[in-house]
Design a protein around this motif. Structure first.
Motif, short mmCIF file in Angstrom:
data_model
loop_
_atom_site.label_atom_id
_atom_site.label_comp_id
_atom_site.label_asym_id
_atom_site.label_seq_id
_atom_site.Cartn_x
_atom_site.Cartn_y
_atom_site.Cartn_z
N ASP A 35 0.82 -1.20 0.00
CA ASP A 35 0.00 0.00 0.00
C ASP A 35 0.87 1.26 0.00
N LYS A 38 2.64 1.82 -3.40
CA LYS A 38 1.67 2.18 -4.44
C LYS A 38 1.78 3.66 -4.81
N GLY A 70 -5.74 -9.40 -3.52
CA GLY A 70 -6.54 -8.20 -3.74
C GLY A 70 -5.68 -6.95 -3.88
N LYS A 71 -4.64 -6.85 -3.06
CA LYS A 71 -3.76 -5.68 -3.13
C LYS A 71 -2.95 -5.67 -4.43
N ALA A 73 -3.98 -6.93 -7.24
CA ALA A 73 -4.94 -6.52 -8.27
C ALA A 73 -5.14 -5.01 -8.24
N GLU A 74 -5.15 -4.43 -7.04
CA GLU A 74 -5.31 -2.98 -6.90
C GLU A 74 -4.11 -2.24 -7.49
N LEU A 75 -2.89 -2.72 -7.19
CA LEU A 75 -1.69 -2.09 -7.74
C LEU A 75 -1.66 -2.18 -9.26
N LYS A 76 -2.05 -3.33 -9.78
CA LYS A 76 -2.09 -3.51 -11.22
C LYS A 76 -3.09 -2.54 -11.86
N ALA A 77 -4.27 -2.41 -11.25
CA ALA A 77 -5.28 -1.50 -11.76
C ALA A 77 -4.82 -0.04 -11.67
N HIS A 78 -3.94 0.22 -10.71
CA HIS A 78 -3.39 1.57 -10.51
C HIS A 78 -2.36 1.92 -11.57
#
Length: 250
Positions: A35, A38, A70-71, A73-78
């Motif tokens: 996090d 990121k 989940g994290k 996936a969040e970093l990838k989407a970021h």
């Protein structure tokens, strides 16, 4: 003003060991680190053994790890570029990360170039001289017939058995994995020097040894071992100019 490049590297989290319950605090700490990076990461390299055991049936993957997955996936989407290297504990990784998360998976060392600096990156298991017993065993484990036979075990049986054997295998990392053996006996140091005989790399980055190390292996080349997230909680960062091995203190 042009944004400064930031590339992060981490290895040997062994999530799921020694038990799922005892693994959770380490997972939470790792997710907290993810996090934080990121905010400025451009690229993230996960250099093997993220899981203490992983096997992909056609419709089933091991239970747990939702915080980490989940994290990621969040970093990838970021917009953060993520690369995943298979280690000796999660060597049965197939295409789950690629299909579900869009993260490429590598089974062998790969070359990368950033800001005119060349990198050779891999988990490190089975490389260099010695360890012939493991090299033979790896051929058995990665054989398509072995994977096919294991897949016939019900996941409740197969995964539980594999997790037990994985943890029992030197209790995640044996004594030899946390002691510096000397430059002349470190297999990955010898492997790095051999690779440099045919091609230049600025940084040769590996995991597997669980011991944070930065060793000069050529006039302008460094061998780096990333340590682990069991004892040391170490990671590396390259800012486009300098490379540092750091400890996560939070």
């Amino acid at each position: 003003m042009e944004k400064q490049l930031k590339i992060y590297f981490a290895s040997d989290q062994h999530f799921g060991a020694p038990t799922p319950e005892l693994s959770v605090p380490r997972e939470r700490r790792f997710v907290k680190w993810l996090d934080e990076i990121k905010q400025d990461a451009d690229v993230l390299f996960l250099v093997g053994d993220l899981f203490d055991f992983w096997f992909e049936y056609k419709t089933v993957v091991p239970r747990g790890f939702v915080r980490v997955l989940g994290k990621l996936a969040e970093l990838k989407a970021h917009g953060i570029e993520i690369h995943f290297f298979v280690g000796n504990h999660d060597l049965w990784m197939d295409d789950y990360f690629e299909k579900e998360l869009g993260i490429p998976v590598y089974h062998r060392p790969q070359e990368f170039t950033f800001n005119d600096k060349s990198f050779l990156i891999g988990h490190g298991d089975g490389l260099g001289p010695g360890d012939k017993g493991y090299k033979r065993m790896k051929k058995v484990f990665t054989n398509p017939v072995s994977k096919w036979l294991f897949r016939w075990l019900h996941p409740d049986v197969g995964v539980k058995l594999a997790q037990y054997l994985s943890v029992k295998n030197k209790l995640i990392s044996g004594d030899e994995d946390v002691k510096f053996l000397g430059e002349e006996n470190e297999w990955l140091v010898l492997y790095s020097k051999r690779k440099l005989e045919t091609k230049h790399y600025d940084y040769l980055i590996f995991g597997h040894r669980h011991l944070p190390m930065v060793i000069k292996v050529g006039p302008d080349s460094e061998y780096v071992n990333l340590g682990d997230w069991i004892i040391y909680f170490t990671y590396a960062v390259f800012d486009g100019n300098t490379f540092e091995l750091k400890k996560y203190e939070n």
